[in-house]
Motif scaffolding. Structure first.
Motif, short mmCIF file in Angstrom:
data_model
loop_
_atom_site.label_atom_id
_atom_site.label_comp_id
_atom_site.label_asym_id
_atom_site.label_seq_id
_atom_site.Cartn_x
_atom_site.Cartn_y
_atom_site.Cartn_z
N HIS A 33 45.65 26.84 15.01
CA HIS A 33 46.82 26.09 15.47
C HIS A 33 47.10 26.34 16.94
O HIS A 33 47.41 25.42 17.68
CB HIS A 33 48.04 26.45 14.62
CG HIS A 33 47.85 26.11 13.17
ND1 HIS A 33 47.89 27.04 12.17
CD2 HIS A 33 47.57 24.93 12.57
CE1 HIS A 33 47.66 26.46 11.01
NE2 HIS A 33 47.46 25.17 11.23
N SER A 36 44.44 24.54 18.96
CA SER A 36 44.65 23.09 18.95
C SER A 36 45.84 22.72 19.81
O SER A 36 45.82 21.71 20.52
CB SER A 36 44.91 22.61 17.52
OG SER A 36 43.86 23.03 16.69
N PHE A 98 40.34 17.56 21.66
CA PHE A 98 41.55 17.81 20.86
C PHE A 98 41.30 17.43 19.40
O PHE A 98 41.63 18.18 18.48
CB PHE A 98 42.71 17.01 21.45
CG PHE A 98 43.96 17.06 20.61
CD1 PHE A 98 44.56 18.28 20.32
CD2 PHE A 98 44.53 15.90 20.14
CE1 PHE A 98 45.71 18.34 19.54
CE2 PHE A 98 45.68 15.94 19.36
CZ PHE A 98 46.27 17.16 19.07
N HIS A 101 39.23 19.99 17.70
CA HIS A 101 40.02 21.20 17.41
C HIS A 101 40.77 21.02 16.10
O HIS A 101 40.77 21.89 15.24
CB HIS A 101 41.02 21.47 18.55
CG HIS A 101 40.48 22.33 19.64
ND1 HIS A 101 39.62 21.85 20.61
CD2 HIS A 101 40.66 23.63 19.94
CE1 HIS A 101 39.31 22.83 21.44
NE2 HIS A 101 39.92 23.93 21.06
N VAL A 102 41.45 19.87 15.99
CA VAL A 102 42.25 19.63 14.78
C VAL A 102 41.34 19.62 13.55
O VAL A 102 41.64 20.24 12.52
CB VAL A 102 43.00 18.30 14.92
CG1 VAL A 102 43.69 17.95 13.61
CG2 VAL A 102 44.01 18.38 16.05
N VAL A 105 40.27 23.03 12.29
CA VAL A 105 41.27 23.82 11.57
C VAL A 105 40.98 23.73 10.07
O VAL A 105 41.02 24.73 9.36
CB VAL A 105 42.69 23.32 11.89
CG1 VAL A 105 43.70 23.97 10.97
CG2 VAL A 105 43.02 23.61 13.34
N PHE A 118 37.64 29.80 17.52
CA PHE A 118 38.57 29.05 18.37
C PHE A 118 38.65 29.63 19.77
O PHE A 118 38.95 28.91 20.73
CB PHE A 118 39.94 28.98 17.70
CG PHE A 118 39.97 27.95 16.62
CD1 PHE A 118 40.05 26.62 16.93
CD2 PHE A 118 39.85 28.31 15.29
CE1 PHE A 118 40.04 25.64 15.95
CE2 PHE A 118 39.83 27.34 14.29
CZ PHE A 118 39.92 26.02 14.62
N SER A 459 43.55 16.90 7.86
CA SER A 459 43.24 17.40 9.21
C SER A 459 41.82 16.99 9.60
O SER A 459 41.49 16.96 10.77
CB SER A 459 43.39 18.92 9.27
OG SER A 459 42.39 19.54 8.51
#
Lengths: 676, 496
Positions: A33, A36, A98, A101-102, A105, A118, A459
Motif C-alpha cells: 500500500h 502504491s 501505478f 503497483h496496485v 498488491v 515493493f 486489485s
C-alpha cells in the motif's frame, strides 16, 4: 506545476527508504500500500504537469536542482527536463507503473519477500524517472544503470530458483555489453561537443561530421540494443520471464525495455547527422521483429510467447526510428505499453488462477484451455489486447503499427517493409494461437487444480480493465488521422526531422503527409492500399490461428511432423543461446581459467624451464671447466633447494616466481623503451 | 667561512612533527603503563592524527606557491597538503578499524599504533619532498613499519608468511628504486628533482641511457609499492595473510604516498625521458587494470578479491598519471580526488570485513557473506554502497572520480586507453555486484552459526564510526563533489 517536477522521483525514493529500512519489521503487509501510494502520488504530479504541457503552453522547461560535476567550462547538473517527449514518457511510466503497483498488491500477497519486492519496484520507478527526466546524458546514464540493477534484482527475485538467478545474471551480463557501448558513445559526445547537456549537445550537433555522428549513433545503439533487447543482445529478455509477472509487465514490456527507444529518439538531432547509423538501426529492428515473431509461433510457455512478442514489437519501434519516424516510434512505444502491459498482467491473472496446478504446468499453454468461462474479465481484456497488437482498427496497435509500416514503405525501405509486414502477420497468428490454446477448447488443466480456478481479485482485474480501455482508445485519440495525429504535432519540438537517406527520406514522409492530408483522411491511393493490406494481414493471421487451433487442431502437429527441422529450429529459438555458449562464453571461460592458472603453470614452467636450460647447456658446454660449471649449477640448485625448503614451511611460498615475473617485466619494459 | 643554515618553515613541518611525537608518546605510554585496554592508546593515536590534520589544514590558507625547507628535503605545497590530509584520514580510519578488530586484542596494542604512526610519518615524507633520497627514506620508514605490521600476529602462520614474503620482495624492489636514483644522480649530478630538471633542461641528454635506466628502475620500485602489473604478485598473498586491519591500512595510505611521489617524479623530470616512457606507463596502466579485474572475478576470498580490485584501481590511477604527464591539468586534480574517494570506499569495505568477523575469528570467504542483508542489515547496506562505488556506478564518489580521470585522459588524447579503462570498469561491476547478490539474494549458508541467524550482532562503536565516516564521504563525494573537486584541482595545479 512544472517546477514541481522534482517531486516525481522524490515519492518513490521515499517509498524505497520506508520499505527498505522498515519493511521487514514494521510495514510488512502494508508495504504494497505504501509503495502504491508513492507511485500514485508521482502519477498525480505527472498528470498535473502533463495537463499543463498538453493544454497549456507546452515548450521546454528545465528544473535545475544543483551543479553536480564541473571542471573548467564543462559542467553537468542535476536538472530535470520537461518537454513533450519526456511528458509522454512520464505518462506511460507513471501510469502503467501505478497500475502495476496496485496489481502487485494482490498478486504477491503472502510472498515472504513482499516488502523487498515493493522496495525494488519503487527503486525501479525512481531510476526510470531519472532516466526520462534527466536533462543530460550523465543523468540518463544514472537512471539507465539504476533500472538495469532493478531489473536484475527483480528477475532474480525468487532467488531460490536456480533458473531465476541464472536469468538475472544473464540479463545483467548482456546489459553490461550494451552499457559499455552507451558509455563510449557518451564519451564521444563529450569529446565532440564538450558537453553532455542535451540542449548544448544538440546545438553543436549540426556541426558534427557524418563519421562522428555515425560513430556516436552506433555506440549509443549498442546500448539501446542491450536494454531494448535487439539482435544480437536480445537473449536476456525471454529468460527474464523468470521474474514475477507484474515485473515482466512493467519492466520487461512497458517501460524499461523501451528506454533504448527513448534514448535514440532523444538523440535524434545527432542521428539526423549520421544517417548511416539509422540505416543499421532500421535493418536490425526489422530483422529482430521478424526473427522474434517467428520464434513466438511455436512457444508453449504463455509468458515466453509474450516475451518474444515484446522483442518483436521493440523491433518495430526501431524500424520507425531507423526510417526517421521518431514520433511514430514513441507513439508505438505508448500503445505497446498499454496492450502488452495488459496482456502480461492478463497472463499473470491466468497463472495466478492456476496456483494449485503443478509448477511446471502453470505457464504451459498445453495444460490450459477452456479458461474463458472461469476467467471472464481476464479473457475479454486479453482479447482486446490481442486485437490491438494484431492491428485491428480502431484499436490502439493499428494506428501506430500502420504508421511504422507506411513510413518504411514510403521511405523506400521495401525490404524492411516486407519483413515488418511478415512479422505483423505472424504477430496476429501467435497472439490468437495463445488465446485459443489458453481460453478456448477443452480444459486440460490438472484435475486437482480445477476446482481452485477463480477470477482474480479486484486489485488485479481493475488494472486490467483500465489498460483494456487504454488499448482501445489509446491509438485513435492521439493518432487520428494517420500521420497527422495530435501526437505528431505535440512531439515535433522534441525531435529532429529527417532520417535514413537524409533529406530524401524526410521528403518522402512529407509527401505521404501531404498526400494523406490533401486527400482528406485516408485517400492517398497507395496509402489506402497499404492500410487495407495491413488489415487483411491482421485478419488473415487471426483466421489462420482459428483454423489451426479451433477448426482443425490436427494441423499444427501435422505441420510439425512434416517440417521437423524448421519446427525444432524455431522451438529451440534458432539455437542462439547454444551458439553464444559455444562461441563466446566457453572461450572467455577458458581465457579466465588460463589467466588464473598462469601463475601455477606458466610461471612455474618458465622457472623450471630456465633452470633446465641452464642445466642442459652446462652439460653440453664441456669446454669450460666442468667443476666450475658444476659448482655453479650445484650452487644454484642448492640455493633453490634452500629457498624451497624455507618456503615449503610456509606452503604456497612461490616468491621466486614472483621475482621472476618482476624481472621479466623489468626486462621487457626496459628493452621496450631503451632499445627501440 | 660562515656556515649556511638551511631555511626551515617550522609551521609547515608541524604535521609531520605531531605524528612522530605522537608515535613516541604512544610507545612510551605503553612501556610505562602497560595495560590490556586499547581504548586510551587508540584515543591518543586518533588525537595525534587529528592534530596533524588540523595543523595541515590551518597551514594551507595563505600558503605561497610552496614552502621549501631544508633545501628541498621537505616541500609543503598544496599538493603535499592535500596528500597529507588524505593520508591522515586514511590512517585515522585504519586506526578505528584496528581498534574494532577483535583478533588484535590478544596482541600488544602500543607497538601497533606506534607503527601506524611511524608509517604515517614515512608516507608524509614521501609526499612532501622533492628530494629523491628523502623519498627513499620515507619509503623505508613506511616499509619497515608495514613488514612488522603484516606479521603482527606472531603466532599466525599466514601472517608470518605474508610478512616474510612482503619483506623479501619489498627489499628487492627497494633495491631497484635506490639503484635507479643512483643512476639518475650519476646522469644529472643531483638528487634534488628541481635541480635534476634544470640540469636536464640546460643539458638536453637526449636518450641518456643512465637517466632512462634510472627512471625505469624508479618506476619498478614505485610500481611495486602501488602493486602495478607486473610488480603486483605480492599483493594478493600479503593482503590475504596480514590481519585485515593491516590490509586495510596497506591498501590505501602507502599506495597514496607512493603515487604522490611517483607523480612528483614523473611530472618534474619524466618529461625529459620522451615518448617511450609514456608508452611504458600506458602499457602498465592497461595491463594493471585488465589483470586486476580479470583475476578478481575468480576470487573466493574477499581479501584477495579486494587485493586484485586495488590492483585494478592502481591501473585507473596510472591512467591519470599518463594524462598528467601530457600536461593535462585536470589529471592531477582528478588523481587526488580519486585517491580520496578510493581511501573512503576501500577502507569502508575492509571495515565491513573486520566488523563481520565473529569473536576472534575472521570471516573472509565470500560465501560467508551470504544472507548478510538479513542477518546484519547495517553492515550489508554499507558494503553495498562501497561495492557500488568501487564499481564506479553513480551516485557514488567512485563514479565521479572515474569520470574525472577518464575525462582528463580523453582530453590528453588517450582515447584508446580510456576505452580499455571503460571496458575494464564494466567488467569490474560483475564481481563487485556479485558480493551484493551474495548478501541479498542468497540464504545464509552452512558456514553461518546459530548466532548470526538468531539476531544481529552489535557492531563495535569503532567500526561504526569508521563506517559512518566512509559511507557519508562516499555518498557526499558522489552527490555534491563541487567543493572537494575544486580543492583537488587547485592542489594539482602547481605540479603541472
Amino acid at each position: 506545476m512544472i517546477e514541481l517536477a522534482w517531486l516525481i522521483p522524490l515519492f518513490p525514493a521515499l517509498g524505497v527508504v520506508i520499505n527498505g529500512f522498515f519493511g521487514t519489521r514494521y510495514t510488512r503487509d502494508n508495504a504494497g500500500h505504501i509503495a502504491s501510494l508513492m507511485a500514485g502520488l508521482s502519477f498525480l504530479v505527472v498528470l498535473g504537469i502533463a495537463s499543463e504541457m498538453i493544454f497549456g503552453s507546452g515548450g521546454t522547461h528545465t528544473i535545475h536542482l544543483w551543479d553536480w560535476i564541473s571542471a573548467g567550462k564543462f559542467s553537468v547538473s542535476i536538472a530535470f527536463l520537461i518537454d513533450p517527449l519526456s511528458t509522454i514518457m512520464l505518462l506511460v511510466v507513471s501510469g502503467v507503473g501505478f497500475l502495476v503497483h496496485v496489481y502487485s498488491v494482490g498478486y504477491l500477497q503472502g510472498d515472504p519477500g513482499y516488502p523487498r519486492f515493493f522496495t525494488y519496484l519503487n527503486l525501479f520507478m525512481l531510476s526510470m524517472f531519472l532516466l526520462v527526466l534527466g536533462d543530460n546524458y550523465l543523468l540518463m546514464f544514472v537512471g539507465w544503470e539504476g533500472v538495469g540493477l532493478c531489473s536484475y534484482l527483480l528477475i532474480g527475485f525468487w532467488y531460490e530458483k536456480k533458473s531465476a538467478s541464472d536469468a538475472g545474471k544473464k540479463a545483467f551480463i548482456v546489459n553490461r555489453i550494451g552499457d559499455a557501448g552507451f558509455l563510449l558513445g557518451m564519451f564521444m559526445i563529450w569529446i565532440l561537443t564538450d558537453s553532455l547537456t542535451y540542449s548544448e549537445v544538440f546545438q553543436a550537433a549540426p556541426n558534427m561530421t557524418a563519421a562522428g555522428a555515425t560513430a556516436i549513433g552506433l555506440l549509443l545503439f549498442i546500448g539501446a540494443a542491450g536494454k531494448s533487447a535487439q539482435i544480437p543482445l536480445y537473449v536476456w529478455l525471454p529468460d527474464a520471464m523468470e521474474g514475477p509477472t507484474p515485473v515482466s509487465a512493467l519492466i520487461h514490456a512497458a517501460t524499461m525495455v523501451t528506454a533504448g527507444v527513448y534514448m535514440v529518439a532523444r538523440t535524434s538531432p545527432i542521428y539526423a547527422m549520421g544517417p548511416g547509423a539509422l540505416e543499421v538501426i532500421a535493418i536490425v529492428g526489422a530483422v529482430t521483429a521478424f526473427f522474434a515473431a517467428s520464434i513466438g509461433l511455436v512457444q508453449n510457455d504463455i509468458k515466453r510467447v509474450l516475451a518474444y512478442s515484446t522483442v518483436s514489437q521493440l523491433g518495430f519501434m526501431f524500424i520507425a526510428l531507423g526510417v526517421g519516424a521518431y514520433a511514430t516510434a514513441i507513439f508505438h512505444l505508448m500503445t505497446h505499453a498499454f496492450f502488452k502491459g495488459l496482456m502480461f498482467l492478463g497472463s499473470g491473472s491466468v497463472i495466478h488462477s492456476l496456483h494449485h496446478a503443478p509448477v511446471e504446468q502453470q505457464q504451459d499453454m498445453r495444460y490450459m484451455g477452456g479458461l474463458k468461462s472461469k476467467l471472464p474479465i481476464t479473457y475479454w481484456t486479453f482479447v482486446i489486447g490481442a486485437l490491438a497488437i494484431a492491428g485491428i482498427p480502431p484499436l490502439a496497435g493499428f494506428w501506430s503499427k500502420d504508421e511504422i509500416l507506411a513510413n518504411a514503405f514510403f521511405t523506400g525501405h521495401y525490404f524492411i517493409w516486407g519483413l515488418g509486414t511478415a512479422a505483423a502477420f505472424m504477430t496476429a497468428f501467435y497472439m490468437f494461437r495463445l488465446i485459443f490454446m489458453t481460453f478456448h477448447g477443452e480444459m486440460r488443466v490438472d484435475h486437482h487444480a480445477r476446482e481452485y480456478i477463480h477470477e482474480s481479485p479486484y486489485s488485479m482485474t481493475v488494472p486490467l480493465i483500465i489498460l483494456a480501455v487504454l488499448s482501445v482508445v489509446g491509438g485513435i485519440i492521439p493518432g487520428f488521422p494517420l500521420e497527422g495525429g495530435w501526437i505528431h504535432s505535440f512531439l515535433a519540438p522534441s525531435l529532429a526531422k529527417g532520417g535514413a537517406g537524409g533529406h530524401a527520406a524526410s521528403e518522402a514522409v512529407q509527401f505521404v503527409r501531404v498526400a494523406v492530408e490533401s486527400g482528406g483522411g485516408h485517400e492517398g491511393p497507395t496509402a489506402i492500399i497499404l492500410i487495407i493490406l495491413a488489415i487483411a494481414i491482421a485478419v488473415g493471421g487471426i483466421a489462420l490461428a482459428w483454423f489451426m487451433y479451433m477448426r482443425n487442431p490436427a494441423v499444427p502437429d501435422d505441420l510439425a511432423s512434416r517440417f521437423p527441422g524448421l519446427h525444432r529450429l524455431l522451438l529451440n529459438k534458432y539455437y542462439i543461446d547454444e551458439i553464444y555458449e559455444a562461441c563466446i562464453i566457453k572461450p572467455i571461460y577458458r581465457l579466465m581459467n588460463s589467466l588464473w592458472s598462469f601463475d601455477a603453470n606458466v610461471v612455474d614452467g618458465a622457472v623450471n624451464g630456465a633452470s633446465l636450460v641452464t642445466l642442459v647447456s652446462s652439460r653440453f658446454s664441456g669446454i669450460f671447466d666442468l667443476k666450475t660449471v658444476d659448482g655453479a649449477v650445484n650452487g644454484i640448485a642448492s640455493m633453490t633447494k634452500f629457498f624451497s625448503q624455507v618456503f615449503k614451511f610456509i606452503q604456497s611460498g612461490m616468491v621466486q616466481n614472483y621475482l621472476f615475473v618482476m624481472l621479466l617485466g623489468i626486462f621487457m619494459m626496459l628493452s621496450a623503451y631503451l632499445f627501440r | 667561512m660562515t656556515p649556511v643554515f638551511p631555511v626551515i618553515h617550522w609551521p609547515y613541518l608541524l604535521p609531520v612533527i605531531f605524528v612522530v611525537l605522537g608515535a613516541v608518546a604512544v610507545l612510551l605510554w605503553d612501556t610505562f603503563f602497560r595495560s590490556r585496554d586499547r581504548t586510551f592508546l587508540a584515543a591518543l593515536t586518533l588525537t595525534t592524527l587529528a592534530a596533524a590534520g588540523g595543523a595541515t589544514l590551518s597551514a594551507l590558507p595563505g600558503l605561497p606557491g610552496g614552502a621549501v625547507s631544508f633545501g628541498g628535503m621537505f616541500v609543503f605545497d598544496r599538493f603535499s597538503g592535500f596528500v597529507f590530509i588524505l593520508i591522515l584520514i586514511a590512517s585515522f580510519i585504519s586506526v578505528l578499524i584496528a581498534a574494532a578488530q577483535m583478533s588484535l586484542d590478544e596482541a600488544p596494542a602500543g607497538e601497533y599504533f606506534a607503527l601506524i604512526l611511524f608509517a604515517t610519518s614515512g608516507m608524509m615524507l614521501m609526499a612532501g619532498t622533492r628530494n629523491m633520497l628523502m623519498i627513499f627514506i620515507g619509503l623505508e620508514i613506511l616499509s619497515l613499519s608495514l613488514y612488522v605490521l603484516a606479521g603482527y600476529l606472531r603466532f599466525d602462520l599466514r601472517g608470518n608468511e605474508a610478512a616474510l614474503k612482503y619483506f623479501l620482495l619489498g627489499s628487492f624492489a627497494a633495491g631497484f628504486l635506490l639503484f635507479g636514483m643512483a643512476m639518475i644522480y650519476g646522469a644529472a649530478g643531483s638528487v634534488d628533482l628541481a635541480r635534476i630538471a634544470s640540469h636536464l633542461h640546460s643539458h638536453p641528454l637526449s636518450r641518456n641511457p643512465a637517466f632512462m635506466l634510472g627512471l625505469g628502475f624508479i618506476t619498478v620500485g614505485l610500481g611495486f609499492k602501488v602493486a602495478a602489473v607486473p610488480f603486483n604478485m605480492w599483493a594478493p598473498d600479503v593482503y590475504e595473510g596480514a590481519p585485515t586491519a593491516v590490509t586495510a591500512f596497506m591498501s590505501v595510505g602507502p599506495k597514496a604516498a607512493a603515487f604522490a611521489a611517483f607523480f612528483r617524479i614523473v611530472l618534474m623530470v619524466g618529461g625529459y625521458a620522451g615518448e617511450n616512457f609514456i608508452a611504458v606507463l600506458w602499457v602498465m596502466a592497461a595491463l594493471t587494470m585488465t589483470v586486476g579485474n580479470l583475476v578478481a572475478i575468480w576470487q573466493a576470498n574477499i581479501k584477495r578479491m579486494l587485493a586484485f580490485s586495488s590492483i585494478a584501481h592502481a591501473g585507473y590511477i596510472l591512467v591519470a598519471l599518463v594524462a598528467a604527464q601530457r600536461g593535462e591539468a585536470l589529471a592531477t586534480g582528478g588523481f587526488l580526488y580519486y585517491l580520496l574517494v578510493y581511501s573512503f570506499m576501500n577502507l569502508g569495505a575492509f571495515c565491513v570485513v573486520v566488523a563481520s568477523g565473529r569473536g576472534g575469528e575472521e570471516r573472509t570467504r565470500i560465501a560467508d557473506f551470504a544472507g548478510m542483508g538479513y542477518t546484519r542489515p547495517v553492515l550489508a547496506a554499507a558494503m553495498a554502497i562501497f561495492m557500488v562505488s568501487l564499481a564506479g556506478l553513480p551516485p557514488t564518489g567512485g563514479f565521479v572520480a572515474k569520470f574525472y580521470i577518464f575525462s582528463a585522459a580523453i582530453k590528453a588524447g588517450y582515447v584508446w586507453l580510456v576505452v580499455v579503462a571503460v571496458l575494464n570498469s564494466v567488467i569490474s561491476v560483475y564481481y563487485y555486484l556479485r558480493l551484493i547478490v551474495v548478501m541479498y539474494m542468497q540464504e545464509p549458508g552452512a558456514g553461518v552459526d546459530e548466532g548470526a541467524v538468531a539476531g544481529p550482532e552489535r557492531v563495535s562503536s569503532y567500526a561504526f564510526a569508521a563506517l559512518l565516516l566512509a559511507v557519508i564521504a562516499t555518498l557526499e563525494l558522489g552527490l555534491f563533489p563541487g567543493a572537494v573537486i575544486e580543492f583537488a584541482l587547485r592542489s594539482g595545479v602547481l605540479l603541472n
